[in-house]
Design a protein around this motif. Sequence first.
Motif, PDB file in Angstrom:
ATOM      1  N   THR A  67       0.782  -1.243   0.000  1.00  0.00           N
ATOM      2  CA  THR A  67       0.000   0.000   0.000  1.00  0.00           C
ATOM      3  C   THR A  67       0.812   1.290   0.000  1.00  0.00           C
ATOM      4  OG1 THR A  67      -0.128   0.052   2.423  1.00  0.00           O
ATOM      5  CG2 THR A  67      -1.856  -1.172   1.252  1.00  0.00           C
ATOM      6  N   GLY A  68       2.067   1.228   0.464  1.00  0.00           N
ATOM      7  CA  GLY A  68       2.842   2.457   0.594  1.00  0.00           C
ATOM      8  C   GLY A  68       2.236   3.390   1.629  1.00  0.00           C
TER       9      GLY A  68
ATOM     10  N   LYS B  13      -8.929  -6.518  -1.378  1.00  0.00           N
ATOM     11  CA  LYS B  13      -7.525  -6.139  -1.470  1.00  0.00           C
ATOM     12  C   LYS B  13      -7.354  -4.630  -1.243  1.00  0.00           C
ATOM     13  CE  LYS B  13      -6.140  -9.939  -4.484  1.00  0.00           C
ATOM     14  NZ  LYS B  13      -5.361 -10.362  -5.671  1.00  0.00           N
ATOM     15  N   SER B  14      -7.848  -4.200  -0.102  1.00  0.00           N
ATOM     16  CA  SER B  14      -7.841  -2.770   0.197  1.00  0.00           C
ATOM     17  C   SER B  14      -7.694  -2.522   1.688  1.00  0.00           C
ATOM     18  CB  SER B  14      -9.128  -2.112  -0.310  1.00  0.00           C
ATOM     19  OG  SER B  14     -10.240  -2.602   0.419  1.00  0.00           O
ATOM     20  N   VAL B  15      -7.377  -1.279   2.021  1.00  0.00           N
ATOM     21  CA  VAL B  15      -7.302  -0.826   3.402  1.00  0.00           C
ATOM     22  C   VAL B  15      -8.125   0.444   3.526  1.00  0.00           C
ATOM     23  CG1 VAL B  15      -5.813   0.026   5.254  1.00  0.00           C
ATOM     24  CG2 VAL B  15      -5.007  -1.795   3.754  1.00  0.00           C
TER      25      VAL B  15
ATOM     26  N   THR C  95      -7.136   2.702   0.292  1.00  0.00           N
ATOM     27  CA  THR C  95      -5.919   2.294  -0.392  1.00  0.00           C
ATOM     28  C   THR C  95      -6.063   0.861  -0.899  1.00  0.00           C
ATOM     29  OG1 THR C  95      -4.653   3.656   1.169  1.00  0.00           O
ATOM     30  CG2 THR C  95      -3.413   2.123  -0.200  1.00  0.00           C
ATOM     31  N   PHE C  96      -5.645   0.619  -2.130  1.00  0.00           N
ATOM     32  CA  PHE C  96      -5.765  -0.716  -2.723  1.00  0.00           C
ATOM     33  C   PHE C  96      -4.385  -1.329  -2.927  1.00  0.00           C
ATOM     34  CE2 PHE C  96      -9.602   1.564  -3.719  1.00  0.00           C
ATOM     35  CZ  PHE C  96     -10.597   0.613  -3.509  1.00  0.00           C
ATOM     36  N   PHE C  97      -4.322  -2.647  -2.834  1.00  0.00           N
ATOM     37  CA  PHE C  97      -3.053  -3.357  -2.921  1.00  0.00           C
ATOM     38  C   PHE C  97      -2.419  -3.179  -4.300  1.00  0.00           C
ATOM     39  CE2 PHE C  97      -4.371  -6.896   0.313  1.00  0.00           C
ATOM     40  CZ  PHE C  97      -4.488  -5.918   1.288  1.00  0.00           C
ATOM     41  N   ALA C  98      -1.130  -3.044  -4.303  1.00  0.00           N
ATOM     42  CA  ALA C  98      -0.379  -3.016  -5.552  1.00  0.00           C
ATOM     43  C   ALA C  98      -0.341  -4.434  -6.134  1.00  0.00           C
ATOM     44  CB  ALA C  98       1.030  -2.501  -5.310  1.00  0.00           C
ATOM     45  N   LYS C  99      -0.289  -4.522  -7.433  1.00  0.00           N
ATOM     46  CA  LYS C  99      -0.252  -5.821  -8.090  1.00  0.00           C
ATOM     47  C   LYS C  99       1.187  -6.351  -8.137  1.00  0.00           C
ATOM     48  CE  LYS C  99      -4.258  -4.907 -11.040  1.00  0.00           C
ATOM     49  NZ  LYS C  99      -4.773  -4.821 -12.441  1.00  0.00           N
TER      50      LYS C  99
END
Length: 223
Positions: free
Chosen positions: A159-160, A179-181, A198-202
Amino acid sequence: MKKNERIKRDFLTYRKHSRGVSDRTADRELAAIEKFDIWNGRKYFAKFHVDWAVGFRAYLDHAKGQTGKLLAKSTTRATMASLREFFLWLSQQEGFRRRIKAAYANYFRLSLRDEAEARAAPERPAPSIRQAKRSLEMMPRNTPREMRDKAIFALLCLTGIRVAALTSLKFKHVDLSEKSVCQNPREVATKFGRKVDTFFAKGFDDAEAALTGWLAYLDEVAF
């Protein structure tokens, strides 16, 4: 001068309770005003003259920080901005309106060139995706503590997310299916108190696995 100290307290009360600035911001503004006050020999603020602002700006151009190096333009800009805000407020206060004009606050500005330099984002070294993946791969997960540490790093990779927000997250804020926060400012220390999704990076399958494993452990064992 005691009068100056009273004025500073009144200004901080205004900033915190009327403008809603954080304690950290208020402390930074107070430090800027104090620096100016010391440099100016603690002359009464009501006797302000534009030469004070011009002289202080020249002083900051050659002032050094704790490291012994010249102050960064961004630091100087922040200091001047705090003083500009302070004297603008002061120009509106009873007993100062006739002595200090609102336009005087504009003297607490950098030159156009210094302003541009201060706004330029500094280059910050950052690990590559390959390095992040390698670091995650090398982290052990044999104990609950190691599992937790790896999951925290995994979430950071995915997520950074800001560190302050990361350390204040709760189990419920992470949605593995989406797949999120969800960074709810009522519970998470987000910047400026904003809600952030925030969504997960692939491409970070190992990070997702580490995070999923830790959350499963919390759900099935720790709880």
